[in-house]
Write an enzyme that holds these catalytic residues in place. Sequence first.
Site, PDB file in Angstrom:
ATOM      1  N   ASP A 139       5.650  -0.943   1.537  1.00  0.00           N
ATOM      2  CA  ASP A 139       6.315   0.210   2.149  1.00  0.00           C
ATOM      3  C   ASP A 139       7.419  -0.209   3.112  1.00  0.00           C
ATOM      4  O   ASP A 139       8.139   0.646   3.634  1.00  0.00           O
ATOM      5  CB  ASP A 139       5.294   1.102   2.868  1.00  0.00           C
ATOM      6  CG  ASP A 139       5.024   2.381   2.083  1.00  0.00           C
ATOM      7  OD1 ASP A 139       5.394   2.433   0.894  1.00  0.00           O
ATOM      8  OD2 ASP A 139       4.457   3.316   2.664  1.00  0.00           O
ATOM      9  N   ASP A 445      -8.193   7.743   4.867  1.00  0.00           N
ATOM     10  CA  ASP A 445      -9.328   7.211   4.126  1.00  0.00           C
ATOM     11  C   ASP A 445     -10.600   8.019   4.370  1.00  0.00           C
ATOM     12  O   ASP A 445     -11.305   8.394   3.430  1.00  0.00           O
ATOM     13  CB  ASP A 445      -9.556   5.736   4.490  1.00  0.00           C
ATOM     14  CG  ASP A 445      -9.385   5.472   5.986  1.00  0.00           C
ATOM     15  OD1 ASP A 445      -9.420   6.430   6.787  1.00  0.00           O
ATOM     16  OD2 ASP A 445      -9.204   4.301   6.361  1.00  0.00           O
TER      17      ASP A 445
END
Length: 735
Positions: A139, A445
């Site tokens: 990223d 998550d």
Amino acid sequence: MAMDSFAAAPLFETKKAKGSSIYKLFAASLSIGIISILIYRATQIPENRRIVWIGMFGAELWFAFYWFLTQSHRLNRVYRRTFTNRLSQRYEDDLPGVDVFVCTADPVIEPPMMVINTVLSVMAYSYPPEKLAVYLSDDGGSEITFYALLEASRFAKHWIPYCKKFNIEPRSPEAYFTSSEYSELEASQAKHMASIKKLYQEMENRIELAKKLKRISKDALLQHRGFSSWDSFVSPKDHDTVMQILIDGRDPEAKDIEGCRLPTLVYLAREKRPQHFHNFKAGAMNALIRVSSEISNGAVILNVDCDMYSNNSQSIRDALCFFLDEEKGNEIAFVQFPQNFYNLTKNELYGGSMRVVSNVEFHGLDGYGGPMYIGTGCFHRRDTLCGRKFTKESTFEWKENTISTTAESTVELEERIKQLASSTFEKNTQWGNETGLKYGCPVEDVITGLTIQCRGWKSVYYNPERKGFLGVNGTTLDQTLVMHKRWSEGDLQIFLSKYGPFSNGLGKINIGLVMGYCVYCLWSINCFATLYYSIVPSVYLLKGVSLFPQVSSMWLIPFTYVIFAEHAYSFAEYLFSGGTILGWWNEQRMWLYKRTTSYLFAFIDTLSTFLGYSNSGFVISAKVSNEDVMERYKQEKMEFGADISSPMFAVLTFLAMVNLFCLIGVSVRVIWSGGFELVFRNMGLQVLLCGVLVLINSPLYNAAFFRRDRGRMNGSITIKSVFLALSLCTLYFLV
């Protein structure tokens, strides 16, 4: 008959923790003590200090409620054991494809050499290479990271056969070269190893040189067509999709130096545009899910952080024992391994091991339907991660998750699927909502795992003797507090959202699991009760006002029992989990520091977010520190950073000074008036609390007043905190 029984034998077993009955008796006795304390507060309200007394009652009521929630982690602990020999006997020729996702986002905070060591460790799994694919999501869109991965793809041709020939552990080159196994090699292996290490060092030198120069050499740029993708590169936040298949698993010529197949290796930097929000790590993971579905489409997905290398080459097979178990495998959505670290000091200065969480609490969650997903070291079924709901008829169809080999070239494949990683692909779709990892939360998550469990699936916690993954823990106090702020902020946002354990989980998951999630989701709320207990009893010592029962009172018994019994159990639990005595003491200090800073600022930021004053962000944890900081870390000296003007440090220093001045004040009063017996009789427990708070802050006092190194407390923070603390104590004493 013997073969039939072997074929019917489960691939894993589950055992209840020993001593649960004894613990239940202990918990019952502690409950009686806690209830007695609350009765004391409710029935013994004094006339002259009613408000502060009610505040103490509120704090103790919260502590009681939170303790009750934590029992879900301890009352039903289970432990798992796998049988990989049975797995091999039944499925060796028909194992599912496994896609491994490694995520990185910043080449400075997450150095390329660290990233490729993680990549090489998962490429070397003891698993059929034609069924293994490794994807690196960058990223940061770093050309240096791509260059490092290209170098790793070449080194892998030598490293993987060496790993498998000599069956070494761990399979991260850097970790292996510094391990005890490496120092005890036989002559034949040592000779082979010398050539491997030379290749590694040459690769490392080339990558470090490129990193230092901040550019790739002209010769290296000509070695791969992928570098041309950076010709139109504007910035890490504004660029086209960069996707390169460095090793194509479909290619029969993709082999190592021994002539064996290599796993697929893919680099992906998804498209970024300033006008499109990219959703941080969750967005990167979802892009990987889509891209991998067109390349390898593994039925099982493992994701690891770029600093968390594989420490056990059998981890895939361990996870598959749960997914492929004939009786219970169909209901399991993900298998979570613990988060362990290789750079901890002996006494875990910042309490970073999370050893009680790993060795106790997650085993308790497993007893009620499975642990939460913690973002790394987790094996997922692809279909459940993509939104599939559980039914009694659900089956794990891993044989259908195959990509047919076509005449499509690598370049054609890359061009065709680049759109799957575009910045606009998810517009008007369910990605980030019902499909893939969920968006809108700093802990994507946890909320994703909870949503999967609310769809009817179970998860499994597997904590093998040889740790599956080892990562990098924070080496400064600031890193640790900031990390816990992000975690607790995200967890509180989950609790307050429609996807929370109460709002979404009640009736869908076990009530014990709901309580277990709430322990973490309510982390930040602990700040208020802890702050109250850390300030008010100490300040009231200055005027000799007692907030606890006298030594001669029978009401002192429940206070004494609860305080000492709970801490004695905590101490034993920590030692049982493999910790040291000083490590436990450091853990208590960090417990206090996190509750009074990380959780406080997490609550404030969450409130600001809900009121529309700010937006949640994703803070990347630093994975490296300078040599000066590392030297102090190894010596177990707390790092406050003389140049860091942190509001968290300001709060810690203020609280420490308040307790120090209060203890000095009551000591002077006792010495001056000679009323030691009176103070002990009326305020013994209160003085003890203040004394413990001063003792636990001894590293902070040292950093504020005596240390002269760069890890000392910022002088401005010390001066301001001393002034504010003195002002508070003086004002209270005079009023």
